[in-house]
Design a protein around this motif. Structure first.
Motif, PDB file in Angstrom:
ATOM      1  N   GLY A 178       0.888   4.099  -2.949  1.00 53.20           N
ATOM      2  CA  GLY A 178       0.694   5.536  -2.723  1.00 53.20           C
ATOM      3  C   GLY A 178       1.839   6.361  -3.280  1.00 53.20           C
ATOM      4  O   GLY A 178       1.625   7.388  -3.931  1.00 53.20           O
ATOM      5  N   LEU A 179       3.065   5.888  -3.027  1.00 55.59           N
ATOM      6  CA  LEU A 179       4.234   6.604  -3.558  1.00 55.59           C
ATOM      7  C   LEU A 179       4.218   6.610  -5.084  1.00 55.59           C
ATOM      8  O   LEU A 179       4.495   7.627  -5.725  1.00 55.59           O
ATOM      9  N   MET A 187       1.446   8.851  -6.768  1.00 61.17           N
ATOM     10  CA  MET A 187       1.646  10.282  -6.566  1.00 61.17           C
ATOM     11  C   MET A 187       2.949  10.794  -7.190  1.00 61.17           C
ATOM     12  O   MET A 187       3.176  11.995  -7.212  1.00 61.17           O
ATOM     13  N   PHE A 220      12.208  14.648  -1.866  1.00 59.57           N
ATOM     14  CA  PHE A 220      11.120  15.215  -2.659  1.00 59.57           C
ATOM     15  C   PHE A 220      11.094  16.738  -2.596  1.00 59.57           C
ATOM     16  O   PHE A 220      10.395  17.377  -3.350  1.00 59.57           O
ATOM     17  N   ILE A 253      -1.612   3.707   1.774  1.00 61.09           N
ATOM     18  CA  ILE A 253      -1.581   4.494   0.537  1.00 61.09           C
ATOM     19  C   ILE A 253      -1.336   5.974   0.880  1.00 61.09           C
ATOM     20  O   ILE A 253      -0.512   6.649   0.248  1.00 61.09           O
ATOM     21  N   ASP A 279      -4.041  16.143  -1.890  1.00 59.11           N
ATOM     22  CA  ASP A 279      -3.600  15.643  -3.197  1.00 59.11           C
ATOM     23  C   ASP A 279      -4.162  14.254  -3.500  1.00 59.11           C
ATOM     24  O   ASP A 279      -4.193  13.823  -4.638  1.00 59.11           O
ATOM     25  N   LEU A 280      -4.546  13.546  -2.439  1.00 58.11           N
ATOM     26  CA  LEU A 280      -5.018  12.174  -2.617  1.00 58.11           C
ATOM     27  C   LEU A 280      -6.117  11.847  -1.602  1.00 58.11           C
ATOM     28  O   LEU A 280      -6.060  12.299  -0.458  1.00 58.11           O
ATOM     29  N   THR A 334       0.173   7.041   3.463  1.00 58.45           N
ATOM     30  CA  THR A 334       1.561   7.137   3.924  1.00 58.45           C
ATOM     31  C   THR A 334       2.507   7.366   2.748  1.00 58.45           C
ATOM     32  O   THR A 334       3.430   8.187   2.828  1.00 58.45           O
ATOM     33  N   GLY A 335       2.270   6.625   1.654  1.00 59.39           N
ATOM     34  CA  GLY A 335       3.090   6.826   0.448  1.00 59.39           C
ATOM     35  C   GLY A 335       3.006   8.265  -0.036  1.00 59.39           C
ATOM     36  O   GLY A 335       4.005   8.873  -0.422  1.00 59.39           O
ATOM     37  N   ALA A 336       1.795   8.822   0.027  1.00 62.07           N
ATOM     38  CA  ALA A 336       1.618  10.222  -0.379  1.00 62.07           C
ATOM     39  C   ALA A 336       2.374  11.145   0.578  1.00 62.07           C
ATOM     40  O   ALA A 336       3.130  12.024   0.153  1.00 62.07           O
ATOM     41  N   ALA A 337       2.207  10.917   1.888  1.00 62.94           N
ATOM     42  CA  ALA A 337       2.814  11.806   2.892  1.00 62.94           C
ATOM     43  C   ALA A 337       4.343  11.775   2.822  1.00 62.94           C
ATOM     44  O   ALA A 337       4.993  12.808   3.003  1.00 62.94           O
ATOM     45  N   LEU A 338       4.912  10.599   2.556  1.00 61.82           N
ATOM     46  CA  LEU A 338       6.376  10.500   2.465  1.00 61.82           C
ATOM     47  C   LEU A 338       6.921  11.341   1.310  1.00 61.82           C
ATOM     48  O   LEU A 338       8.070  11.775   1.344  1.00 61.82           O
ATOM     49  N   SER A 339       6.097  11.564   0.289  1.00 68.60           N
ATOM     50  CA  SER A 339       6.542  12.383  -0.838  1.00 68.60           C
ATOM     51  C   SER A 339       5.955  13.798  -0.756  1.00 68.60           C
ATOM     52  O   SER A 339       5.758  14.462  -1.756  1.00 68.60           O
ATOM     53  N   ARG A 340       5.669  14.226   0.463  1.00 70.78           N
ATOM     54  CA  ARG A 340       5.234  15.593   0.756  1.00 70.78           C
ATOM     55  C   ARG A 340       3.894  15.957   0.133  1.00 70.78           C
ATOM     56  O   ARG A 340       3.625  17.126  -0.146  1.00 70.78           O
ATOM     57  N   LYS A 341       3.042  14.951  -0.074  1.00 74.92           N
ATOM     58  CA  LYS A 341       1.689  15.219  -0.554  1.00 74.92           C
ATOM     59  C   LYS A 341       0.727  15.021   0.628  1.00 74.92           C
ATOM     60  O   LYS A 341       1.058  14.327   1.579  1.00 74.92           O
ATOM     61  N   GLY A 400       0.822  -1.211   0.000  1.00 73.75           N
ATOM     62  CA  GLY A 400       0.000   0.000   0.000  1.00 73.75           C
ATOM     63  C   GLY A 400       0.859   1.266   0.000  1.00 73.75           C
ATOM     64  O   GLY A 400       0.570   2.226  -0.717  1.00 73.75           O
ATOM     65  N   VAL A 401       1.915   1.267   0.803  1.00 77.92           N
ATOM     66  CA  VAL A 401       2.814   2.429   0.850  1.00 77.92           C
ATOM     67  C   VAL A 401       3.454   2.643  -0.529  1.00 77.92           C
ATOM     68  O   VAL A 401       3.503   3.763  -1.039  1.00 77.92           O
TER      69      VAL A 401
END
Lengths: 187, 167
Positions: free
Chosen positions: A55-56, A59, A184, B56, B16-17, B58-65, A51-52
Motif C-alpha cells: 500500500g505504501l 501510493m 508525508f 494495503i 485515493d485507493l 493501512t499503507g495508504a493511510a500512513l502516507s496520508r492517503k 500488504g502494508v
C-alpha cells in the motif's frame, strides 16, 4: 549471521527516501534500536507487513519501501506475496529473515522449510530474487543489488537464531503513525 | 439502486485507493470500476483476503492517503486482528464498505446466515461506528461516515444491503 546483524548492516543502504516496514516482535524492536527513526514499526499485525508495504509503495512511487519480515509472519499472509507479484511495484523490497521459528514467542517451529524459496520466487516472475545463507562476505554485495536494482525485489535470508537484549519500543503505536504521517506532510 | 457512475465519482473525490474482496452485491460497482480503471484518479488493488486489503489501506493511510476497503460481511470474520492490532491501535482512518449478507434475500445461502445474525452486535463489539447505505440520501450518509473517519482518525463501516449498489 543473526537477524539483528543483518538489520544493523542495512544502515549503509538507507537514504532519506527509504521507508521500512518491520514485522512484529524482535524485528520491529531491532529496527527501532539499530536504524534511523521513524520507520513503520508494526506490533501484532501478523501476516500484514507485506500488504502494508504494498500500500505504501503503490501510493508513494517516490519512496523506496522495504518490508522486513520473519518467516512466521510471512507464512500467515503468504497470499500478499502473490498480490505483490501481480502489481510489481518497482519501489518495493521484501527482506525475509528466516530462522524457521516463531522466535519471539519462544522458538516454536514454523513450516518454512517446506518451501524451496528460489523455485517459488521464480514462479512469480519477479525481476530480482535471491535466497541464501548470509555471511559477512556475501551479504554486502547482495544488499547493494537488492536496494539498487530499481525493480520489485525479494531477498530471503536463512539466519541463525539469536537476539540482542533490546528494550521494548517506547513509542505508542499512535506516535508511530504520527511520526510517519509527519514525514508525508513535509512533501 | 444508486447510480453507479455517480457513486464512483463520489469515491474518486473522497478516496485515493480502493482495495478489497468482491461480493455479488458490488458486481455493478466493480464491473464499472474495472471498465474505467485506466481513466480513474484512484488506484484499485485486488486483494487475496480481507485483512490483506486492510493492510494495503493501512499503507495508504500512513502516507496520508484515504482508502476504501470493500468486502462481504463474511470478511468481518477475517479482519479482527487487522483492526484491533493495526488500524484501531495505530488510529488510522479508512472506510470499510461491507455487504450485508445473511438477510432474507440469502435464505438459500446458509453460509451467510450466522454472520447475518451477529453482524451488528459484532461491529459494536469491535467498537466500529457503522451506517447502512440507502438509495435516498446516500451522499449524506457517506459524507457523515467520512467526517467521522477523518475527525476520529479511525476506521468506519458502511453496510450495503442487496439492491443498493447492484440490481
Amino acid at each position: 549471521m543473526r537477524g539483528y546483524e543483518v538489520i544493523a548492516c542495512l544502515k549503509d543502504y538507507l537514504t532519506e527516501d527509504d521507508l521500512l516496514v518491520s514485522s512484529n516482535g524482535n524485528i520491529s524492536r531491532e529496527v527501532y534500536h539499530l536504524l534511523t527513526k521513524p520507520q513503520v514499526y508494526l506490533r501484532g499485525s501478523m501476516g500484514l507487513p507485506v500488504g502494508v508495504g504494498l500500500g505504501l509503495a503503490v501510493m508513494n512511487s517516490d519512496k523506496r519501501v522495504t518490508v522486513i519480515t520473519g518467516d512466521g509472519n510471512l507464512l500467515m499472509g503468504f497470499g500478499s506475496l502473490i498480490t505483490t507479484a501481480f502489481y510489481r511495484p518497482k519501489n518495493l523490497r521484501i527482506l525475509i529473515l528466516d530462522n524457521t521459528q516463531y522466535y519471539t514467542t519462544g522458538g516454536q517451529k514454523t513450516v518454512s522449510t517446506a518451501i524451496n524459496y528460489n523455485k517459488f520466487f521464480e514462479s512469480l516472475n519477479i525481476e530480482y530474487f535471491k535466497s541464501l545463507i548470509p555471511t559477512e562476505m556475501n551479504l554486502k554485495p547482495v544488499l547493494s543489488e537488492f536496494f539498487d536494482i530499481g525493480l520489485l525485489s525479494i531477498l530471503h535470508l536463512t539466519i541463525e537464531e539469536g537476539k540482542q537484549d533490546l528494550a521494548n519500543i517506547p513509542w505508542h503505536p499512535t506516535q508511530i503513525s504520527m511520526e510517519i504521517q509527519k514525514k508525508f506532510l513535509k512533501e | 439502486m444508486i447510480d453507479i457512475s455517480e457513486f464512483i465519482k463520489f469515491i474518486e473525490e473522497n478516496f485515493d485507493l480502493v482495495s478489497g474482496v468482491p461480493c455479488s452485491y458490488f458486481k455493478n460497482l466493480l464491473a464499472t470500476l474495472a471498465k474505467q480503471e485506466e481513466g480513474l484518479t484512484i488506484k484499485h488493488l485486488i486483494a487475496t483476503r480481507e485483512d490483506e486489503a486492510i493492510a494495503i489501506a493501512t499503507g495508504a493511510a500512513l502516507s496520508r492517503k484515504r482508502a476504501l476497503v470493500y468486502m462481504q460481511n463474511s470478511g468481518i470474520g477475517n479482519i479482527g486482528d487487522a483492526l484491533t492490532s493495526l488500524v484501531q491501535l495505530y488510529q488510522l482512518p479508512m472506510m470499510l464498505l461491507i455487504s450485508s449478507r445473511g438477510l432474507e434475500d440469502d435464505i438459500d445461502f446458509p453460509e451467510h446466515s450466522i454472520m447475518g445474525d451477529i453482524n451488528d452486535p459484532l461491529l459494536e463489539t469491535l467498537k466500529l461506528k457503522y451506517w447502512y447505505l440507502k438509495e435516498e440520501w446516500w451522499q449524506k450518509i457517506m459524507q457523515e461516515a467520512i467526517t467521522e473517519m477523518n475527525t476520529q482518525s479511525l476506521p468506519v463501516v458502511v453496510m450495503v444491503k442487496k439492491g443498493v449498489l447492484s440490481e
